[in-house]
Design an enzyme around this catalytic site. Structure first.
Site, PDB file in Angstrom:
ATOM      1  N   ALA A 107     -60.233 -52.917  -9.664  1.00 36.86           N
ATOM      2  CA  ALA A 107     -60.729 -52.951  -8.294  1.00 36.86           C
ATOM      3  C   ALA A 107     -60.636 -51.609  -7.586  1.00 36.86           C
ATOM      4  O   ALA A 107     -61.498 -51.284  -6.756  1.00 36.86           O
ATOM      5  CB  ALA A 107     -59.967 -54.010  -7.499  1.00 36.86           C
ATOM      6  N   CYS A 132     -54.620 -27.209 -19.602  1.00 41.42           N
ATOM      7  CA  CYS A 132     -53.637 -26.516 -18.768  1.00 41.42           C
ATOM      8  C   CYS A 132     -53.403 -27.223 -17.447  1.00 41.42           C
ATOM      9  O   CYS A 132     -52.704 -26.708 -16.584  1.00 41.42           O
ATOM     10  CB  CYS A 132     -54.071 -25.076 -18.531  1.00 41.42           C
ATOM     11  N   GLY A 190     -56.490 -52.887 -14.097  1.00 41.77           N
ATOM     12  CA  GLY A 190     -57.514 -52.683 -15.106  1.00 41.77           C
ATOM     13  C   GLY A 190     -56.923 -52.466 -16.478  1.00 41.77           C
ATOM     14  O   GLY A 190     -57.459 -52.943 -17.486  1.00 41.77           O
ATOM     15  N   GLN A 228     -65.844 -47.904 -14.650  1.00 40.89           N
ATOM     16  CA  GLN A 228     -66.562 -46.858 -13.926  1.00 40.89           C
ATOM     17  C   GLN A 228     -67.947 -47.288 -13.447  1.00 40.89           C
ATOM     18  O   GLN A 228     -68.472 -46.703 -12.508  1.00 40.89           O
ATOM     19  CB  GLN A 228     -66.695 -45.609 -14.812  1.00 40.89           C
TER      20      GLN A 228
END
Length: 481
Positions: free
Chosen positions: A195, A320, A69, A177
């Site tokens: 994928a 953090c 991607g 997404q």
């Protein structure tokens, strides 16, 4: 062990596994060759391209398979910018794009191009009007994700695409997404996806470039994949990627409704079972399987480790939990609390009982982490700490730590201390002041720039602003109640 990080990488879909195993025996040859084995490989590649193009909503000859991607993103952006270099070198992106898009944008700017980042609101959504205002006569490309990878907010791609078309600017869409849930609406020009986000194998990306879009592939020319992804195609992985995309799409409508109900449950229950938590992202216009929330007075890294020990795999945008010690650029752009951040993204098939158990575990995990850090007890208003948790002791000994000014104001020295300690010390100190008193927190942790104003909004205190001091920044907060 419940896996709740599908937004990072979804488990391999059973259909992908079957297709991969089957095509290992049939798709190993060079699809560019004319002998029997080559023709068989070509048939598999062509069938996979047709299936993927149908899912994307483009023509098969507009779609190329890449090695990832990220490669699709880089190729799509650089190829579009290069193809329209005569128009100009201006690039428009949103401030919450995936890092692969922002890295491409930074590289473009470093090479002499110009860049405009469009801000988002507190839910992480861009305004189409703000996007339109960013377009210029020399804009070569605009980029907007279909849905945010950290908070799940859906972007107004269709509206922005129309505005871009009116301005004759191609729109690049990162659909990594959202593609599992349906095609991207609107007149987009270039689209990238990955994928492993929908249960396909890692190492396969999609790049769709509409006919008529000026596009100049970068690097030496290659005869494969329209020159957009050089090298020998990984046909077994490509076949598995296309097969799994078709499979998840067949399940998407029913599974989206089921997972949305589970996410709604998390969104409603987390604010009940965990005091002082902020659920972030758009509550309505969002991906069905993803929810993100941030917990006051919690060290994100410890929180994730404790959830992992309780057999729950989740991710976080807290500073953090990263090696850079800076908050997620998405949370920073939204201006929301970053400490104790948890992203839950449910894979297909997540059982409801796993979600119920997660909420039970989360309650005691957050409580345990807060107790370990010496956080003030949860309350509707500021809490005055007693005993060893006083403001001056929390700040540590030294000049200025807990020092009172003539009007009763306090200065808390948190220099050298990481999130969420500066906010914990602020919460303890403000209870020692009368209404109208001011606490100044000295901190050099970048997360404080987000978390102190967010704390003020959550606790109805007045944030007065910041100014630089030796070694860090001073944040000033006035007690309202």
């Amino acid at each position: 062990m419940p896996y709740f990080d599908a937004a990072s990488s979804a488990p391999l879909h059973p259909v992908a596994r079957q297709a991969l195993q089957a095509s290992l025996d049939e798709g190993w040859a060079d699809p560019a060759r004319l002998y029997r084995e080559g023709r068989r490989a070509r048939l598999l590649l062509d069938a996979a391209r047709e299936a993927a193009a149908e899912a994307v909503g483009c023509r098969p000859d507009e779609l190329s398979f890449t090695g990832s991607g990220t490669q699709s993103v880089h190729s799509g952006i650089y190829g579009s910018l290069s193809g329209r270099r005569r128009v100009g070198r201006h690039l428009v992106v949103s401030s919450v794009e995936h890092s692969s898009v922002l890295h491409s944008a930074a590289s473009h700017e470093a090479a002499g191009g110009s860049l405009t980042e469009v801000a988002v609101d507190r839910t992480g959504r861009v305004s189409p009007e703000a996007y339109a205002a960013a377009l210029r006569p020399d804009t070569a490309l605009a980029a907007l994700q279909s849905a945010n990878h950290e908070v799940g907010t859906l972007q107004p791609v269709a509206e922005v695409a129309e505005l871009c078309r009116a301005a004759e600017v191609p729109l690049f869409v990162d659909a990594a997404q959202s593609l599992a849930w349906g095609p991207v609406e609107g007149a987009w020009s270039i689209l990238a996806a990955s994928a492993h986000k929908w249960g396909g194998p890692a190492g396969v990306g999609l790049l769709a470039v509409r006919k008529g879009v000026r596009f100049a592939p970068q690097g030496p020319p290659d005869e494969r994949e329209s020159g957009r992804a050089p090298g020998f195609e990984n046909i077994p992985a490509i076949v598995a990627a296309a097969a799994s995309l078709r499979a998840v799409r067949a399940e998407a409508e029913a599974e989206a409704a089921r997972l949305r109900d589970l996410v709604d449950l998390i969104r409603a229950r987390v604010v009940e079972v965990v005091p002082e938590v902020e659920v972030v992202g758009d509550p309505v216009r969002r991906l069905p399987h993803l929810v993100t929330f941030s917990c006051l007075y919690v060290d994100g890294e410890t929180l994730l480790h404790e959830l992992d020990r309780a057999e729950f795999s989740v991710s976080s945008g807290s500073s953090c939990t990263s090696s850079t010690l800076t908050p997620s650029h998405v949370l920073r752009a939204m201006g929301v609390l970053s400490e104790g951040n948890v992203r839950v993204s449910l894979p297909f098939g997540t059982p409801a009982e796993d979600v119920d158990r997660f909420l039970d575990v989360l309650t005691w995990v957050v409580t345990a982490v807060r107790t370990k850090l010496g956080a003030p007890a949860a309350a509707a208003g500021p809490v005055t700490a007693a005993g060893p948790g006083t403001a001056s002791e929390a700040a540590g000994a030294g000049a200025g730590a807990g020092a009172a000014a003539g009007n009763g104001d306090l200065t808390v020295d948190s220099l050298g201390r990481l999130c969420p300690i500066p906010v914990i010390e602020l919460a303890k100190a403000i209870g020692d002041l009368p209404v109208g008193g001011v606490v100044t927190v000295l901190a050099d942790d970048e997360a404080a720039r987000l978390d102190i104003p967010a704390w003020c909004e959550m606790r109805d205190q007045e944030y007065l602003g910041e100014h630089p001091v030796d070694g860090g920044t001073a944040y000033r907060v006035r007690r309202r109640s």
